[in-house]
Design a protein around this motif. Structure first.
Motif, mmCIF file in Angstrom:
data_model
loop_
_atom_site.group_PDB
_atom_site.id
_atom_site.type_symbol
_atom_site.label_atom_id
_atom_site.label_comp_id
_atom_site.label_asym_id
_atom_site.label_seq_id
_atom_site.Cartn_x
_atom_site.Cartn_y
_atom_site.Cartn_z
ATOM 1 N N ILE A 29 -6.128 -10.740 8.664
ATOM 2 C CA ILE A 29 -5.274 -10.936 10.349
ATOM 3 C C ILE A 29 -5.256 -12.551 10.023
ATOM 4 O O ILE A 29 -4.259 -13.194 10.129
ATOM 5 N N ALA A 30 -6.783 -13.271 10.061
ATOM 6 C CA ALA A 30 -6.062 -15.154 10.097
ATOM 7 C C ALA A 30 -6.213 -15.318 8.796
ATOM 8 O O ALA A 30 -5.154 -16.293 8.703
ATOM 9 N N GLY A 31 -5.686 -14.518 7.407
ATOM 10 C CA GLY A 31 -5.778 -15.162 6.608
ATOM 11 C C GLY A 31 -3.587 -14.613 7.063
ATOM 12 O O GLY A 31 -3.078 -15.424 5.469
ATOM 13 N N VAL A 32 -3.192 -13.984 7.335
ATOM 14 C CA VAL A 32 -1.929 -13.856 7.599
ATOM 15 C C VAL A 32 -1.116 -14.995 8.080
ATOM 16 O O VAL A 32 -0.446 -15.765 7.582
ATOM 17 N N PHE A 33 -1.803 -15.343 9.076
ATOM 18 C CA PHE A 33 -2.179 -16.121 9.788
ATOM 19 C C PHE A 33 -1.182 -17.786 8.874
ATOM 20 O O PHE A 33 -0.338 -18.734 9.064
ATOM 21 N N VAL A 61 7.351 -10.706 8.207
ATOM 22 C CA VAL A 61 6.397 -9.321 9.311
ATOM 23 C C VAL A 61 6.992 -7.842 8.657
ATOM 24 O O VAL A 61 6.531 -6.359 8.196
ATOM 25 N N TRP A 62 8.512 -8.356 7.612
ATOM 26 C CA TRP A 62 8.609 -6.920 6.251
ATOM 27 C C TRP A 62 7.393 -6.536 5.484
ATOM 28 O O TRP A 62 6.950 -5.924 4.415
ATOM 29 N N ALA A 63 7.143 -8.249 4.759
ATOM 30 C CA ALA A 63 5.833 -8.208 3.617
ATOM 31 C C ALA A 63 4.686 -7.806 3.623
ATOM 32 O O ALA A 63 3.795 -6.794 3.187
ATOM 33 N N VAL A 64 4.319 -8.167 5.330
ATOM 34 C CA VAL A 64 2.809 -8.072 4.857
ATOM 35 C C VAL A 64 2.206 -6.131 5.431
ATOM 36 O O VAL A 64 1.043 -5.520 4.716
ATOM 37 N N PRO A 65 2.850 -5.389 6.190
ATOM 38 C CA PRO A 65 2.694 -4.369 6.175
ATOM 39 C C PRO A 65 3.458 -3.307 5.164
ATOM 40 O O PRO A 65 2.396 -2.840 4.086
ATOM 41 N N PHE A 66 3.853 -3.972 4.249
ATOM 42 C CA PHE A 66 4.130 -3.231 2.797
ATOM 43 C C PHE A 66 2.627 -3.648 1.819
ATOM 44 O O PHE A 66 2.262 -2.608 1.260
ATOM 45 N N GLY A 67 2.840 -5.268 1.916
ATOM 46 C CA GLY A 67 1.149 -5.518 1.688
ATOM 47 C C GLY A 67 0.190 -4.754 1.672
ATOM 48 O O GLY A 67 -0.924 -4.295 0.655
ATOM 49 N N LEU A 68 -0.478 -4.225 3.086
ATOM 50 C CA LEU A 68 -1.106 -4.000 3.279
ATOM 51 C C LEU A 68 -1.513 -2.215 3.032
ATOM 52 O O LEU A 68 -2.125 -1.472 1.637
ATOM 53 N N LEU A 69 -0.535 -1.826 2.304
ATOM 54 C CA LEU A 69 0.012 -0.122 2.049
ATOM 55 C C LEU A 69 -0.206 0.004 0.526
ATOM 56 O O LEU A 69 -0.500 0.476 -0.098
ATOM 57 N N GLY A 70 0.055 -1.256 0.319
ATOM 58 C CA GLY A 70 0.178 -1.171 -1.545
ATOM 59 C C GLY A 70 -0.519 -1.562 -1.674
ATOM 60 O O GLY A 70 -1.474 -0.578 -2.823
ATOM 61 N N GLY A 71 -1.777 -2.503 -1.396
ATOM 62 C CA GLY A 71 -3.091 -2.500 -1.745
ATOM 63 C C GLY A 71 -4.021 -1.605 -0.831
ATOM 64 O O GLY A 71 -4.954 -1.051 -2.262
ATOM 65 N N ARG A 72 -3.591 -0.592 -0.131
ATOM 66 C CA ARG A 72 -4.413 0.380 -0.032
ATOM 67 C C ARG A 72 -4.313 1.701 -1.392
ATOM 68 O O ARG A 72 -5.064 2.227 -1.739
ATOM 69 N N LEU A 73 -2.936 1.663 -1.844
ATOM 70 C CA LEU A 73 -2.368 2.774 -2.507
ATOM 71 C C LEU A 73 -2.748 2.468 -3.137
ATOM 72 O O LEU A 73 -3.592 3.387 -4.359
ATOM 73 N N TYR A 74 -3.522 1.559 -3.693
ATOM 74 C CA TYR A 74 -3.478 0.753 -5.275
ATOM 75 C C TYR A 74 -5.028 1.277 -5.525
ATOM 76 O O TYR A 74 -5.498 1.544 -6.383
ATOM 77 N N HIS A 75 -5.830 0.886 -4.491
ATOM 78 C CA HIS A 75 -7.413 0.743 -4.270
ATOM 79 C C HIS A 75 -7.640 2.699 -4.655
ATOM 80 O O HIS A 75 -8.707 3.288 -5.411
ATOM 81 N N VAL A 76 -6.832 3.369 -3.665
ATOM 82 C CA VAL A 76 -7.234 5.125 -3.496
ATOM 83 C C VAL A 76 -6.705 4.857 -4.795
ATOM 84 O O VAL A 76 -7.224 6.338 -5.472
ATOM 85 N N ALA A 106 -1.054 -4.828 -3.196
ATOM 86 C CA ALA A 106 -0.924 -5.940 -2.599
ATOM 87 C C ALA A 106 0.367 -7.177 -2.745
ATOM 88 O O ALA A 106 1.247 -6.353 -1.779
ATOM 89 N N VAL A 107 -0.131 -7.293 -3.500
ATOM 90 C CA VAL A 107 0.852 -8.308 -3.990
ATOM 91 C C VAL A 107 2.291 -7.077 -4.881
ATOM 92 O O VAL A 107 3.517 -8.056 -3.845
ATOM 93 N N ALA A 108 2.469 -6.120 -5.352
ATOM 94 C CA ALA A 108 3.682 -5.487 -5.952
ATOM 95 C C ALA A 108 4.397 -4.962 -4.374
ATOM 96 O O ALA A 108 5.673 -5.644 -4.645
ATOM 97 N N LEU A 109 3.991 -4.370 -3.713
ATOM 98 C CA LEU A 109 4.506 -3.863 -2.925
ATOM 99 C C LEU A 109 4.788 -4.798 -1.599
ATOM 100 O O LEU A 109 6.104 -4.503 -1.127
#
Length: 292
Positions: A29-33, A61-76, A106-109
């Motif tokens: 969160i600190a990094g996002v801000f 607001v659009w990029a951050v949730p997509f980035g979190l989802l993309g980062g998790r999907l890449y890991h899994v 995270a960057v891609a999504l």
């Protein structure tokens, strides 16, 4: 006698009644801000209107949730055996607070989310990417401290003065009695801060536009990720002797280099005035300057 080392935190979770407060989440969160703050300042410095500057938060607001989802999907997707083999708990694939966010995903999504946000606000994605690149890598630098609190993604054993103490519960199975390891989270944090400084200097020196500064971010980040990845001992799938993340970094590095080469303007014809490729102040008077 141990002369110097970096201690690991005694805990990474605090509770306010039934609510867990996780250091990993706080770092992200600190990094996002911080990233949004720097991007807004850079957009303003590039001549953005007040309305456009306020739009940066909307795009985030659009990029951050997509980035979190993309980062998790890449890991899994790249480590499915951690969740979907016998004896594992597939539900843990959703436990993002346990760590496991892949930067490439995270960057891609996140870029897809940013594109959607840019479309809604009438901003060119390439211009936004150039403005956001230093803020993005600043957010990554701050987010890496979440790995420190989780005692994860450290490197091989070492006796260097800045070695990291890892508690027995978090040590690799093959080195249960070794206490000190390379603090690769710190290496990447320092490297990322260097990339921030590099991008800011490049932009001041060459006024890079049309996605070229973002490509420089990809080049610099993946170059650092390659040698840091070589130190890490966490689980990773390998292909032809290299960790999968190394191959992804290599592909992204080559793609960014190709983009920088191919996006250069052609040399002027004989007798024509020479124009610096990325200097908007030297545009032909009949050519409309791009958005900030």
């Amino acid at each position: 006698m141990v002369l110097a080392y970096l201690p690991s935190p005694s805990q990474g979770v605090w509770h306010l009644g039934p609510i867990p407060i996780r250091a990993y989440a706080l770092c992200i969160i600190a990094g996002v801000f911080a990233g949004v703050w720097l991007t807004r300042r850079r957009w303003a410095a590039r001549g953005g209107t007040p309305a456009d500057i306020s739009a940066i938060s909307d795009i985030a607001v659009w990029a951050v949730p997509f980035g979190l989802l993309g980062g998790r999907l890449y890991h899994v997707i790249t480590d499915p055996e951690l969740y979907f083999t016998a004896g594992r708990q597939p539900i843990r694939a959703l436990y993002i607070w346990d760590g496991g966010l892949g930067i490439p995903g995270a960057v891609a999504l996140g870029a897809l989310g940013a594109w959607l946000g840019c479309r809604r606000r009438g901003i060119t994605l390439a211009d936004f990417a150039d403005a956001a690149a230093p803020g993005l890598v600043l957010a990554q630098a701050m987010g890496r401290w979440g790995n420190y609190f989780n005692q994860e993604l450290f490197g091989t054993p070492t006796s260097l003065p800045w070695k990291l103490l890892i508690d027995p519960a978090h040590r690799p199975d093959d080195t249960p009695t070794v206490a000190f390891y390379h603090p690769t989270f710190l290496y990447e944090c320092v490297w990322d801060l260097g990339v921030v400084a590099l991008l800011l200097w490049l932009d001041r020196r060459y006024a890079m536009r049309r996605g070229r500064l973002f490509a420089c971010y990809v080049l610099a980040y993946t170059a650092g990720r390659a040698w840091i990845e070589a130190l890490r001992v966490d689980h990773a799938n390998h292909f032809l002797g290299l960790r999968l993340n190394d191959w992804v970094s290599l592909a992204l590095f080559l793609g960014a280099a190709a983009f920088l080469i191919l996006s250069r303007r052609p040399a002027p014809a004989d007798g024509a005035a020479t124009v610096t490729p990325d200097d908007p102040g030297e545009l032909n008077k009949d050519e409309k300057a791009p958005a900030p």
